[in-house]
Design an enzyme around this catalytic site. Structure first.
Site, mmCIF file in Angstrom:
data_model
loop_
_atom_site.group_PDB
_atom_site.id
_atom_site.type_symbol
_atom_site.label_atom_id
_atom_site.label_comp_id
_atom_site.label_asym_id
_atom_site.label_seq_id
_atom_site.Cartn_x
_atom_site.Cartn_y
_atom_site.Cartn_z
ATOM 1 N N CYS A 155 0.821 -1.218 0.000
ATOM 2 C CA CYS A 155 0.000 0.000 0.000
ATOM 3 C C CYS A 155 0.855 1.268 0.000
ATOM 4 O O CYS A 155 0.587 2.193 -0.749
ATOM 5 C CB CYS A 155 -0.943 0.003 1.202
ATOM 6 S SG CYS A 155 -2.067 -1.393 1.220
ATOM 7 N N HIS A 156 1.875 1.311 0.856
ATOM 8 C CA HIS A 156 2.711 2.507 0.957
ATOM 9 C C HIS A 156 4.198 2.198 0.994
ATOM 10 O O HIS A 156 5.009 3.063 1.250
ATOM 11 C CB HIS A 156 2.309 3.331 2.183
ATOM 12 C CG HIS A 156 0.889 3.787 2.108
ATOM 13 N ND1 HIS A 156 -0.128 3.108 2.732
ATOM 14 C CD2 HIS A 156 0.315 4.807 1.438
ATOM 15 C CE1 HIS A 156 -1.274 3.715 2.462
ATOM 16 N NE2 HIS A 156 -1.037 4.740 1.679
#
Length: 191
Positions: A155-156
């Site tokens: 996700c990040h």
């Protein structure tokens, strides 16, 4: 005022005080009886209490394999690490870690993030048990991926090493370790 009138006034005063106290106590009991069902409904139900602790059998988990168990609605990663993974985690200097705390509920809050403090302990360094929730925004990291061959949150871009410690990316803390214990050589109890 005569002595009889004083005694009558005193007796009336005592009766009045008793009635006030008795009425007040009856009111308190009535309110408690009315409120109790609302308070009682706030207790966790049996299904919630049932997952407060889970037992996980590790007999089928070979070296290099991971399993995921669900505990309190969260994934828990359980990994039987290889000797190479243990060695890679041991060789990492603590000064290189963004989060130098173990984040292990089984140890004091200030325990360092060395490999033994992140694992199941002396004699069981191969076992790693962690809540599988990224400490950045609560995503679930992917196993055996990322720059350190361990966990990666796509996700990040948070990368965790073979001890579940944050090494690169926006996650502020290591993956958390829940309270658990070995109840036999092959079964752990989480919670």
């Amino acid at each position: 005022m005569s002595a009889n009138e004083t005694n009558d006034a005193s007796a009336e005063h005592n009766r009045r005080d008793f009635l006030y106290i008795a009425t007040g106590m009856a009111g308190v009991v009535g309110v408690a009886g009315a409120v109790w069902p609302f308070i009682d409904q706030l207790r966790p139900d049996a299904s919630t209490l049932a997952v407060a602790q889970i037992d996980v059998d590790l007999t089928e988990v070979q070296a290099g394999q991971s399993i995921t168990a669900m505990w309190r609605g969260k994934p828990v990663f359980i990994r039987n690490r290889t000797e190479a993974e243990i060695e890679a985690a041991r060789e990492t200097p603590l000064a290189d870690l963004p989060d130098q705390l173990a984040r292990n509920e089984n140890l004091p809050a200030d325990a360092s993030a060395d490999d033994v403090s992140r694992s199941a302990g002396e004699g069981r360094e191969n076992w790693l048990v962690m809540v599988g929730v990224c400490t950045h925004l609560g995503c679930v990291p992917l196993s055996q991926q990322g720059d350190f061959g361990a966990w990666f949150c796509p996700c990040h871009g948070s990368h965790y090493d073979t001890a579940g410690r944050i090494r690169r990316g926006p996650a502020p803390e290591n993956l958390h370790i829940p309270a658990y214990e070995f109840i036999s050589d092959t079964v752990i109890r989480i919670g």
